[in-house]
Write a protein that holds these residues in place. Structure first.
Motif, short mmCIF file in Angstrom:
data_model
loop_
_atom_site.label_atom_id
_atom_site.label_comp_id
_atom_site.label_asym_id
_atom_site.label_seq_id
_atom_site.Cartn_x
_atom_site.Cartn_y
_atom_site.Cartn_z
N ILE A 1 0.83 -1.21 0.00
CA ILE A 1 0.00 0.00 0.00
C ILE A 1 0.87 1.25 0.00
O ILE A 1 0.57 2.24 -0.70
N ALA A 2 1.96 1.24 0.76
CA ALA A 2 2.86 2.39 0.80
C ALA A 2 3.47 2.66 -0.58
O ALA A 2 3.59 3.82 -1.00
N ARG A 3 3.83 1.59 -1.29
CA ARG A 3 4.41 1.77 -2.62
C ARG A 3 3.39 2.37 -3.58
O ARG A 3 3.69 3.31 -4.32
N HIS A 4 2.16 1.83 -3.56
CA HIS A 4 1.13 2.36 -4.46
C HIS A 4 0.78 3.80 -4.09
O HIS A 4 0.62 4.66 -4.97
N GLY A 5 0.66 4.08 -2.79
CA GLY A 5 0.30 5.41 -2.36
C GLY A 5 1.37 6.43 -2.71
O GLY A 5 1.06 7.55 -3.14
N ALA A 6 2.64 6.06 -2.52
CA ALA A 6 3.73 6.98 -2.85
C ALA A 6 3.75 7.30 -4.34
O ALA A 6 4.01 8.44 -4.75
N ALA A 7 3.47 6.29 -5.17
CA ALA A 7 3.45 6.51 -6.62
C ALA A 7 2.35 7.49 -7.00
O ALA A 7 2.52 8.35 -7.88
N MET A 8 1.19 7.38 -6.34
CA MET A 8 0.09 8.29 -6.65
C MET A 8 0.37 9.71 -6.17
O MET A 8 0.07 10.68 -6.87
N LEU A 9 0.96 9.85 -5.00
CA LEU A 9 1.15 11.17 -4.42
C LEU A 9 2.38 11.88 -4.97
O LEU A 9 2.36 13.10 -5.19
N LEU A 10 3.46 11.12 -5.18
CA LEU A 10 4.75 11.74 -5.50
C LEU A 10 5.26 11.45 -6.89
O LEU A 10 6.21 12.09 -7.36
N GLY A 11 4.68 10.47 -7.57
CA GLY A 11 5.17 10.10 -8.89
C GLY A 11 5.04 11.23 -9.90
O GLY A 11 4.16 12.09 -9.80
N ALA A 12 5.91 11.22 -10.90
CA ALA A 12 5.85 12.24 -11.95
C ALA A 12 4.65 11.97 -12.85
O ALA A 12 4.40 10.82 -13.23
#
Length: 499
Positions: free
Chosen positions: A432-443
């Motif tokens: 969940i942390a990986r998916h959430g980080a991609a949504m919030l911080l990904g380019a």
């Protein structure tokens, strides 16, 4: 005077949503939507009002209804989550209306069904008769089936049918378990007694019940209500239903409905433990807990849809609730009840935030949401903090509840189960942390060459307010229980001591 006020609080959780549903049939949808928010707040107020009476005094009874500390606590959970979801639902309907995907007729139907859903859940936790409890849980299936298929797309209709079929089978199994309990009550001398299925009657005559019938009933009830609670391997309906339902409905289903199904299990556990001892139910719940955590952890790793990600997170948290319920000690059950409230608040904010993401992007794919923190910082903050709450990070209450479940399990000599469960929780945490980080911080993905430049859609500023209120409540609950402390302990004793 006090008795009159107590009876008003007893019937208000049923009356308020039914009045709001009636209002939705005649009022303009905006006014009806705010009436729904008031009804949800009324349920919360009734729970608080009953809590002041029953946490240290006798239960409040009236006809087929009864409120003890566990009932009052569950009404607080239902009311708190419903207030956030219905408040966010006002803005959800406004977005759909602006986009042309909702008409006054569809908005009216949605509002009526949501209020009937709240009334059915309130009836489930207020019912003293376990047969009426079963009827109320079945009523939630019927009402929410129409809400899951609200959009009338192919995917939503398929999800609604899958939900109806699987949950009806599960509730049918629970009905057989209820019949077995009634047969045991009749054999124990309850023949002709109209209260033979009342929880108070069964707990008072538990030692006279037939152990073989109760053993059969326990297995059937755990499978039946466990299906509605989203426990694996009976969980198959949950990801589809939660991903296709309107976001506020997903918030209610995940944040409250699953816990109401577990409420039924807690009520029966007080009876079955008195007849069979805790070992039999503990074994079944441990199997369900570890299976649910395993399924959730594996499927979260490869998840590509953020609403389905939140749905599998619900399976994970119900696995933890099952783990704590299996332990069954006072510490474990206090942690479980705290977990139910914290999960409900966090999941309400997360799903309502996900609904705003879906409106802005037009897609529920994780890959379609990138760089959210830079484009919509307020929405990103609310969604990100909700995910952090669901991950069990401090200062949110799930940190304390998960720690309490682990401590209780270790103290009860279930170290192997606690180790296995929290290893799986760690896998789910990482996914969940990986998916959430991609949504919030990904380019963000670059626009295709030659694509027209358009102004990005913006979330409604006022739509963030209910999310902020939910996060504030979840944070406050993690810092201090405050006035909920005494109610939580009294509700715990209701389950553990069966009184």
């Amino acid at each position: 005077m006090t008795d009159t006020l107590d009876l008003l609080a007893l019937y208000l959780p049923l009356a308020a949503p039914l009045v709001a549903a009636s209002a939705a049939a005649v009022l303009p949808w905006r006014a009806a939507a705010w009436a729904g928010v008031a009804a949800a707040a009324g349920i919360l107020g009734a729970g608080v009002g009953l809590a002041t009476t029953v946490h240290s005094g006798p239960a409040v009874t009236g006809g087929l209804l009864r409120a003890d500390p566990l009932t009052a606590f569950m009404l607080v959970v239902i009311g708190a989550v419903a207030t956030i979801a219905c408040w966010a639902g006002v803005h959800h309907l406004a977005d759909e209306s602006a986009a042309g995907t909702a008409t006054p007729a569809t908005a009216r139907r949605y509002l009526i069904l949501v209020q009937l859903f709240l009334a059915a859940m309130s009836l489930a936790v207020l019912a003293d008769n376990l047969g009426l409890l079963w009827v109320a849980v079945e009523a939630t299936t019927i009402v929410t089936a129409f809400l899951v298929g609200h959009r009338r797309s192919r995917a939503s209709v398929e999800a609604a049918w899958k939900y109806v079929v699987l949950c009806s089978v599960g509730i049918g199994v629970a009905f057989l378990g209820t019949v077995c309990v009634y047969a045991a009550a009749v054999a124990a001398g309850g023949d002709g007694d109209p209260s033979a299925l009342d929880w108070t009657y069964l707990t008072g005559h538990a030692t006279a019940l037939d152990p073989d019938l109760v053993r059969l009933a326990t297995g059937l009830l755990l499978v039946g209500f466990g299906t509605k609670a989203g426990l694996a391997p009976m969980h198959a309906w949950l990801p589809d239903a939660h991903s296709q339902a309107p976001a506020p409905v997903s918030a209610l289903m995940s944040g409250v409905l699953l816990s109401v199904a577990f409420y039924a299990i807690w009520r029966y556990k007080a009876i079955t433990d008195a007849v069979l001892g805790p070992g039999y139910t503990r074994t079944l719940l441990l199997v369900a807990a570890l299976t649910s955590l395993t399924v959730a952890a594996i499927l979260l790793i490869s998840q590509r849809d953020y609403k389905r990600m939140l749905a599998y997170s619900s399976i994970e948290h119900m696995g933890l609730v099952a783990l704590g319920t299996a332990t069954g000690s006072r510490l474990a059950m206090a942690a479980v009840l705290l977990h139910v409230l914290g999960h409900g608040l966090g999941k309400a904010v997360a799903f309502c935030g996900a609904g705003q993401l879906l409106h802005l992007s037009g897609s529920s794919r994780i890959a379609a949401i990138r760089g959210l923190a830079g484009r919509h910082p307020a929405l990103a903050g609310a969604f990100g903090l909700a995910v952090a709450a669901l991950l069990g990070l401090p200062p949110f209450s799930l940190f304390a509840s998960e720690l309490g479940i682990a401590r209780a399990g270790l103290a009860a000599g279930q170290g192997w189960a606690v180790a296995a469960a929290f290893a799986l929780v760690l896998v789910a945490f990482a996914a969940i942390a990986r998916h959430g980080a991609a949504m919030l911080l990904g380019a963000p993905d670059p626009a295709p060459a030659g694509a027209p430049v358009t102004a990005p859609a913006r979330p409604r500023a006022m739509a963030i307010v209910p999310l902020a209120v939910g996060l504030a409540a979840a944070t406050a609950l993690g810092v201090s229980l405050g006035p909920l402390h005494d109610l939580l302990l009294a509700a715990t004793d209701t389950i553990v001591q069966g009184r």
